[in-house]
Enzyme design. Structure first.
Site, PDB file in Angstrom:
ATOM      1  N   GLU A 163       4.467 -10.422   6.890  1.00  0.00           N
ATOM      2  CA  GLU A 163       3.599  -9.851   7.412  1.00  0.00           C
ATOM      3  C   GLU A 163       2.045 -11.302   6.392  1.00  0.00           C
ATOM      4  OE1 GLU A 163       4.453  -5.268   6.250  1.00  0.00           O
ATOM      5  OE2 GLU A 163       2.528  -6.055   5.099  1.00  0.00           O
ATOM      6  N   ASP A 180      19.649  20.989 -30.203  1.00  0.00           N
ATOM      7  CA  ASP A 180      19.944  22.669 -31.020  1.00  0.00           C
ATOM      8  C   ASP A 180      21.711  22.675 -31.156  1.00  0.00           C
ATOM      9  OD1 ASP A 180      19.417  24.753 -32.362  1.00  0.00           O
ATOM     10  OD2 ASP A 180      17.984  25.979 -30.967  1.00  0.00           O
ATOM     11  N   GLU A 214       0.564  -1.547  -0.168  1.00  0.00           N
ATOM     12  CA  GLU A 214      -0.225  -0.320   0.122  1.00  0.00           C
ATOM     13  C   GLU A 214       0.928   1.349  -0.040  1.00  0.00           C
ATOM     14  OE1 GLU A 214      -2.241  -3.404   1.882  1.00  0.00           O
ATOM     15  OE2 GLU A 214      -0.107  -2.573   2.256  1.00  0.00           O
ATOM     16  N   ASP A 234      14.636  25.700 -28.854  1.00  0.00           N
ATOM     17  CA  ASP A 234      13.917  27.198 -27.726  1.00  0.00           C
ATOM     18  C   ASP A 234      12.943  28.079 -29.402  1.00  0.00           C
ATOM     19  OD1 ASP A 234      15.879  28.009 -30.144  1.00  0.00           O
ATOM     20  OD2 ASP A 234      16.864  29.515 -28.447  1.00  0.00           O
ATOM     21  N   ASN A 266       6.576  -7.301   3.262  1.00  0.00           N
ATOM     22  CA  ASN A 266       5.288  -8.070   2.958  1.00  0.00           C
ATOM     23  C   ASN A 266       5.507  -9.279   3.122  1.00  0.00           C
ATOM     24  OD1 ASN A 266       4.493  -6.080   1.936  1.00  0.00           O
ATOM     25  ND2 ASN A 266       3.935  -6.858   0.166  1.00  0.00           N
TER      26      ASN A 266
END
Length: 919
Positions: A713, A331, A289, A644, A710
């Site tokens: 967990e 350029d 999350e 530019d 994770n």
């Protein structure tokens, strides 16, 4: 009829036909007719593309693939019985969306501030009288007046012109102003007709009158702007990569959820409803999350760092795209070079002098044999400097701001001559008192010379002439050598011609200077140009160029080291383009130079083949620059394009990263770009690319860090499931939330601010096939770090239970022992993640070599997560909500010592892998 044919018609027709075609005259339009035409053609302005509504911009921050995944995760969490988790996930999504919206709005405001311009006015002839109007009210058929310093308000045909020179770089990229006259000449390159002027360009010298034939969106400026606005915006590589990552994480999470759903039904014999809720819980556990807000905040930090390096990024995702860049289409004028014409050498028949310093400031000197010389120490130098300064209509005003650019009132070439004279110690105003100007013979594009006639003494006047070498040397029949004048021989002419050719081969533009003494009793006012500029005495040459920016050499070198190719795409000549490219190390002298005309004859297949080699493009038109970028992309390149002028806008929009100039850039270019350089410096692009590479590397680092937690967990439900409920859940849902959205967040943000690795610009650009979630990330997060943390945290949970009678007694499912065990499980993850965040800072080198304390943000994050964990364990009310309790001294000692071996173990892994790779 197409635009080129219309332009040709207005350029080639007699002026009387132009008046008739536009139903106007030298006396201009009447007020009544002008009002009618204003109603018919609309205001003379460039209409901006209809911007996305604020609400659309707002809601897009809540509908990315990752955001949608979090909305769904919140729903799943609520249906699985964890209302608090679902609401928390949604709050994360809302806060992240609001922050992204705010960041991009701030960038837009900064861009709008750069684009804001004061209203411009123009002097028109209406009803035969001169009056000033807002340039927006100009209409086709209006006759208007132009003077040096005026911005051209419309595409127009010249009626009268005196020494008029126009800077067309905003339209065609040319660094040298174009001479404009009433006589038609086609010229070389785009928009080079001698009797047409174009909207958006600037008069830098002379004056004149013109009749407008196109205004607003019908001008060349407007046409290119319209082409840009039609170009569809493509998704950034990071947006695509995060979408891919979201899909990958979704597939992993759903797959794990389904596996555990089946296991719960067939192994533990759960009823389907209970097994389904358990599977949903596993899906939520495997969704990071905190990833989306961490990515957003990390990119925002990148934006701020880039802003300090003069790069204003308009969209967050553009930060990372810079890091992928494989080709820069750049350029030349003002980006690689300073856009400040500078004299480098003075050549006289007796000596060659070196002029030091660059730009429109007196920051150098005249040197002969490495010794400073003043103009009055040598008769030839004296005369040459005198001609350069007195035969000159330009003035240079120093900037009032420290470090600002001087203001040029006139042409760049004449400005460089003024600065050269100042370096020689010449005081123009003082000398003009003695030798006042009597008459001027203005520059024109036919003879390519300018002369003034000045008082010389009581009986004589002096003609001072400067001009192109080939058009001036033919008017000379005498030569001055060491102050003595003699007849010019054929050998003299050959020698001067060779010197001029040598300068040209080095990309330098030469100008010849000559003079002639005439009797004052000649009728000076009746003296024709041909008579005045005849039998001249040749004095010498000055050679000049628009010098490269000092920083560009190292920037180009860095690009080569980083395997980034630079392709010069300019409106300048082939010779000048190649000279600058070789000088700054952009290409070798074997590089192929393709002109705009040659490019027109090439097929896309031939162009794509040419783009794979060393190549330079010169004299290109806007559509051609766009085509070059598109074909680079067709070759699989990630293209950054700089520019530019309005001519650059289509290419900027097409490029993966469009980079506009903040100081010299047009509004159209800035609107089309993803990034704006506030200092117009190519070196700032390279610094931004370095930041972009660091940003992607850091995203991968904190992805590894976030995914790691994770795994532990997910262990509690696995243990609970496969023990048939004998092992109570070692970690509650609110504790999972604590890690994902609490303790992990600030250290992850610290990783987002990690300085680039020393070798980041020695690596090739990231390949599109090299994704964020690759094999290395999966192995490090899920197998190496994740497994270690799972073993340690689970071990801490069982050790607390062991201290309280397990395995003789059953594992505590509630009460003080259970609370302490789950708190230790949580604490072990938090403190193991401290080691993890330090380990993730580097991929190869030792953290001690990079500096253990060099990233203060990470240490602030570490302190925060320790204090947050302490707060959760000692605060009444919070303890009940998060199922935590007060830990004893031995628990805290264990937790604080835990990161040390984990860091040392990973240091050993890095050493072994790096050592083995080197061997």
């Amino acid at each position: 009829m197409d635009e080129k044919k219309i332009r040709a018609q207005y350029a080639q027709n007699d002026i009387s036909e132009v008046f008739a075609n536009l139903k106007s005259s030298a006396n201009g339009l009447s007020e009544a007719e002008a009002e009618k035409r204003l109603q018919k053609y609309g205001p003379n302005e460039i209409k901006k593309a209809e911007a996305e509504s604020m609400w659309k911009n707002f809601f897009k921050n809540f509908t990315s693939m990752m955001a949608i995944l979090l909305w769904i995760s919140g729903v799943i969490a609520i249906f699985s019985g964890t209302l608090e988790l679902g609401i928390a996930i949604w709050l994360v999504n809302i806060i992240n969306g609001l922050f992204s919206f705010w960041q991009e709005r701030a960038a837009k405001k900064a861009t709008d501030a750069l684009n804001s311009m004061l209203p411009t006015y123009v002097q028109v002839i209406r009803d035969g009288k001169k009056k000033q109007i807002d340039s927006k009210q100009l209409v086709p058929g209006d006759v208007f007046v132009l003077q040096a310093g005026n911005r051209v308000p419309a595409d127009a045909r010249i009626i009268t012109a005196t020494s008029m020179q126009v800077d067309q770089s905003a339209l065609n990229g040319e660094s040298v102003p174009e001479s404009k006259t009433t006589k038609y000449q086609p010229g070389e390159g785009s928009y080079a007709e001698s009797n047409l002027i174009y909207s958006g360009t600037t008069v830098v010298g002379g004056n004149g009158r013109a009749i407008a034939f196109a205004t607003g969106m019908q001008t060349e400026f407007g046409r290119i702007a319209q082409l840009t606005q039609k170009e569809e915006k493509t998704e950034s590589p990071l947006t695509n990569e995060l979408s891919r990552l979201t899909k990958q994480i979704s597939i992993i999470a759903v797959t794990i959820g389904v596996i555990f759903l089946i296991a719960a039904i067939f192994v533990v014999k759960y009823p389907f409803a209970k097994a389904f809720i358990f599977g949903l819980g596993m899906i939520v556990a495997f969704i990071p999350e905190g990833l989306l807000p961490t990515v957003t905040l990390s990119l925002a930090q990148g934006v701020r760092r880039m802003a300090k390096k003069h790069a204003l990024v308009k969209e967050l995702n553009s930060v990372e795209t810079l890091g992928e860049t494989t080709v820069i289409c750049s350029d030349k004028t003002g980006t690689l070079t300073q856009n400040q014409m500078t004299i480098h050498y003075i050549w006289t028949p007796a000596n060659e002098y070196h002029v030091t310093g660059n730009g429109y400031v007196n920051n150098g000197q005249i040197e002969l044999n490495n010794k400073q010389l003043w103009y009055d120490e040598n008769p030839d130098l004296h005369k040459l400097v005198q001609i350069a300064a007195l035969d000159n209509d330009t003035s240079v005003e120093p900037s009032k701001k420290k470090g600002g650019r001087p203001k040029i009132l006139g042409t760049p070439t004449e400005a460089s001559l003024i600065i050269m004279a100042e370096k020689a110690g010449f005081d123009k105003q003082r000398v003009l008192v003695k030798y006042p100007r009597l008459k001027e013979l203005p520059f024109d594009s036919d003879r390519k010379r300018m002369s003034t006639i000045n008082r010389w003494n009581d009986t004589q006047a002096i003609v001072l002439t400067k001009g192109s070498f080939s058009d001036t040397i033919g008017r000379c029949d005498q030569i001055q050598v060491n102050g003595q004048v003699r007849a010019m021989t054929d050998d003299d002419r050959l020698r001067v011609k060779k010197v001029n050719a040598d300068y040209a081969a080095r990309g330098l533009r030469s100008m010849a200077l000559a003079y002639r003494i005439i009797p004052k009793n000649e009728q000076i006012n009746n003296l024709t140009v041909d008579d005045a500029e005849n039998h001249l005495i040749f004095v010498g040459l000055v050679s000049m160029s628009d010098p490269p920016r000092p920083e560009v050499y190292n920037a180009v070198k860095k690009c080569h080291q980083a395997k980034i190719r630079i392709i010069m795409v300019t409106g300048d000549s082939k010779l000048t383009a190649k000279s600058v490219a070789v000088q700054i190390g952009l290409t070798s002298d074997k590089a192929r130079v393709i002109s705009g005309n040659e490019l027109d004859q090439m097929s896309d297949e031939e162009l794509r083949k040419a783009l794979k080699e060393e190549v330079i493009f010169a004299r290109v038109a806007p559509e051609q620059k766009y085509r070059i970028v598109k074909n680079c992309q067709a070759n699989g390149e990630i293209v950054a394009a700089t520019g530019d002028g309005v001519n650059d806008a289509p290419a900027l929009k097409q490029a993966d990263i469009g980079i506009a100039m903040g100081l010299s850039g047009t509004d159209v270019a800035k609107d089309a770009a993803n990034m704006i350089l506030t200092d117009d410096n190519f070196a700032s692009i390279v610094a931004a690319i370095e930041e972009g590479r660091a940003a992607y590397s850091n995203i991968r680092k904190f992805l590894t860090y976030i995914l790691t937690s994770n795994v532990p967990e997910a262990f509690p439900p696995i243990l609970f499931l496969f023990s048939g409920g004998l092992i109570p859940l070692p970690m509650t849902v609110m504790q999972i939330l604590t890690v994902d959205l609490g303790t992990d967040m600030l250290p992850a943000l610290g990783l987002g601010a990690e300085a680039a690795d020393p070798d980041v610009m020695n690596q090739p650009p990231r390949k599109r096939s090299d994704h964020l979630l690759n094999k290395q990330v999966i192995l490090r997060a899920f197998v190496w770090y994740g497994l270690l943390e799972s073993i340690i945290s689970t071990g801490a949970y069982f050790f607390v239970n062991h201290q309280n009678g397990w395995p003789i007694q059953a594992l505590a499912a509630s009460g003080p022992v259970y609370m302490r065990a789950t708190t230790m499980f949580l604490g072990a993850i938090v403190f193991a993640q401290i080691a993890n965040v330090l380990n993730c800072r580097t991929n190869k080198i030792s953290i001690f070599k990079k500096g253990l304390f060099s990233n203060k943000n990470i240490w602030f994050g570490i302190i925060f997560e320790i204090l947050l964990f302490l707060f959760l364990t000692v605060t009444p009310g919070i303890q009940q909500l998060f199922h935590t309790t007060i830990l004893n001294a031995s628990d805290w000692i264990f937790l604080f010592l835990l990161p040390i071996p984990l860091v040392l173990i990973d240091e050993a892994r890095k050493w072994l892998m790096f050592h083995r790779k080197n061997n």
